[in-house]
Enzyme design. Structure first.
Site, PDB file in Angstrom:
ATOM      1  N   ALA A  29       3.569 -12.949  10.211  1.00 24.61           N
ATOM      2  CA  ALA A  29       3.921 -11.790  11.038  1.00 24.61           C
ATOM      3  C   ALA A  29       4.648 -10.786  10.171  1.00 24.61           C
ATOM      4  CB  ALA A  29       4.787 -12.205  12.220  1.00 24.61           C
ATOM      5  N   ASP A  84      -0.257 -18.616  11.363  1.00 25.87           N
ATOM      6  CA  ASP A  84      -0.379 -17.253  10.850  1.00 25.87           C
ATOM      7  C   ASP A  84       1.012 -16.686  10.602  1.00 25.87           C
ATOM      8  OD1 ASP A  84      -1.531 -14.910   9.995  1.00 25.87           O
ATOM      9  OD2 ASP A  84      -2.559 -14.464  11.879  1.00 25.87           O
ATOM     10  N   LYS A 138       1.971  -7.459  13.960  1.00 23.68           N
ATOM     11  CA  LYS A 138       1.078  -7.960  12.934  1.00 23.68           C
ATOM     12  C   LYS A 138       0.085  -6.863  12.576  1.00 23.68           C
ATOM     13  CE  LYS A 138      -0.699 -12.054  13.438  1.00 23.68           C
ATOM     14  NZ  LYS A 138      -0.430 -12.348  12.000  1.00 23.68           N
ATOM     15  N   GLY A 139      -0.568  -7.026  11.442  1.00 25.89           N
ATOM     16  CA  GLY A 139      -1.571  -6.060  11.024  1.00 25.89           C
ATOM     17  C   GLY A 139      -1.241  -5.332   9.749  1.00 25.89           C
ATOM     18  N   GLY A 140      -0.147  -5.718   9.083  1.00 24.87           N
ATOM     19  CA  GLY A 140       0.175  -5.095   7.804  1.00 24.87           C
ATOM     20  C   GLY A 140      -0.921  -5.297   6.768  1.00 24.87           C
ATOM     21  N   SER A 164      -3.400 -14.908   7.619  1.00 24.93           N
ATOM     22  CA  SER A 164      -3.293 -14.273   6.312  1.00 24.93           C
ATOM     23  C   SER A 164      -1.825 -14.035   5.978  1.00 24.93           C
ATOM     24  CB  SER A 164      -4.071 -12.952   6.308  1.00 24.93           C
ATOM     25  OG  SER A 164      -3.624 -12.126   7.360  1.00 24.93           O
ATOM     26  N   GLY A 165      -1.590 -13.600   4.752  1.00 24.97           N
ATOM     27  CA  GLY A 165      -0.229 -13.320   4.316  1.00 24.97           C
ATOM     28  C   GLY A 165       0.275 -14.334   3.306  1.00 24.97           C
ATOM     29  N   SER A 166       1.367 -13.973   2.642  1.00 25.20           N
ATOM     30  CA  SER A 166       1.873 -14.797   1.542  1.00 25.20           C
ATOM     31  C   SER A 166       2.358 -16.167   2.000  1.00 25.20           C
ATOM     32  CB  SER A 166       3.004 -14.060   0.818  1.00 25.20           C
ATOM     33  OG  SER A 166       4.090 -13.806   1.699  1.00 25.20           O
ATOM     34  N   GLU A 190      -7.068 -11.543  13.692  1.00 20.55           N
ATOM     35  CA  GLU A 190      -5.890 -12.386  13.889  1.00 20.55           C
ATOM     36  C   GLU A 190      -5.632 -12.639  15.373  1.00 20.55           C
ATOM     37  OE1 GLU A 190      -3.301 -11.218   9.877  1.00 20.55           O
ATOM     38  OE2 GLU A 190      -2.978 -10.117  11.744  1.00 20.55           O
TER      39      GLU A 190
END
Length: 286
Positions: free
Chosen positions: A105, A103, A116-118, A44-46, A125
């Site tokens: 970070a 992934d 990770k985990g924001g 996930s993430g931008s 993940e």
């Protein structure tokens, strides 16, 4: 006379960063996604949005035989929107591994330890990353850090069973956390943030984490921890399902999977360039 002195430069910088994130994703996919691979983890993430975009441009001839495994709702939606075959890590046959996982970070130190985990997906993940033969991190330059806990100041995300939250908060304080609090669901929803697993997120701020202790010091003394030491201690707390420290070995050191650290991290830089970090070469220009 109207003026907008800062909006244009800010927009230009933002566009350059997005371009560099795409280039980082492109480099990571080019170097780590073989057309022969069949099982791909998507985080996930931008920046991972760009990873999926790059993979989709490879065409159906390459991607149709592949199955893509998400780390949460966001990556599941990305996989479906791209028209890829969706799989789940729970469906992976025993003894089988993902070929690669891409992934992001929140922070990366020189030893490729991560926070990770924001985005509150840290448990899934970690499940997907450790199911892969190699984990490849793709992020932007803001995530580069000398020590975990310096660039990312919001604390280490910890996924906790709701009934255990008060006890976990008390134990974190005893371990030297400077601040530990339950993450709010705002602005999306009132109350606490609820993960895809129905659990809560506690964000715990510690002093910047070391990779080795000074001579004569013990883990946790005066609130000072190494990454490995704190990671091992956090998972021992009753009620903690998982935490956002990715540490230990990489896929280059563990052939059969189970590694938490990436084999490489690709960063989109503010000047539009791409840097690559590995344990062998450190941080170098791609």
């Amino acid at each position: 006379m109207s003026t907008t002195p800062s909006s244009a430069p800010d927009a230009s910088v933002a566009q350059l960063i997005e371009k560099s994130k795409f280039l980082a994703a492109n480099r990571a996919v080019t170097e780590h996604l073989s057309p022969t691979y069949r099982h791909i983890g998507i985080g996930s993430g931008s920046t991972v949005i760009h990873v999926v975009d790059v993979i989709s441009k490879l065409g159906a001839t390459i991607t149709s035989p592949m199955t893509f495994y998400p780390t949460g709702d966001q990556s599941r939606d990305l996989i479906q929107a791209a028209g890829f075959r969706l799989g789940y890590i729970s469906d992976l046959s025993p003894g089988h591994a993902l070929d690669v996982c891409f992934d992001g970070a929140d922070e990366v130190d020189p030893c490729l330890n991560l926070i990770k985990g924001g985005g509150a997906c840290l448990l899934q993940e970690k499940l997907v990353a450790t199911a892969a033969r190699k984990f490849v991190c793709v992020a932007d330059s803001r995530k580069i850090s000398a020590h975990l806990g310096t660039a990312w100041k919001k604390g280490i995300p910890i996924e906790v069973f709701p009934m255990a939250v008060p006890q976990v908060l008390g134990e974190l304080e005893r371990l030297g956390s400077l601040s530990a609090q339950v993450r709010s669901g705002l602005p999306g929803k009132a109350g606490a943030c609820v993960t895809d697993n129905g659990l809560r997120i506690v964000d715990a701020v510690f002093k910047p984490l070391l990779t080795e202790l000074p001579e004569g010091k013990q883990e946790g003394e005066e609130g000072v921890w190494t990454v490995d030491g704190l990671a091992r201690r956090l998972i021992e707390i009753p009620g903690v399902a998982e935490h956002g420290l990715f540490y230990g070995k990489s896929g280059l050191e563990v052939e059969s999977g189970g590694a938490q650290k990436p084999v490489a991290a690709y960063f989109g830089m503010e000047d539009g360039s791409v840097m690559v970090q590995t344990l062998e070469k450190g941080l170098v220009k791609a």
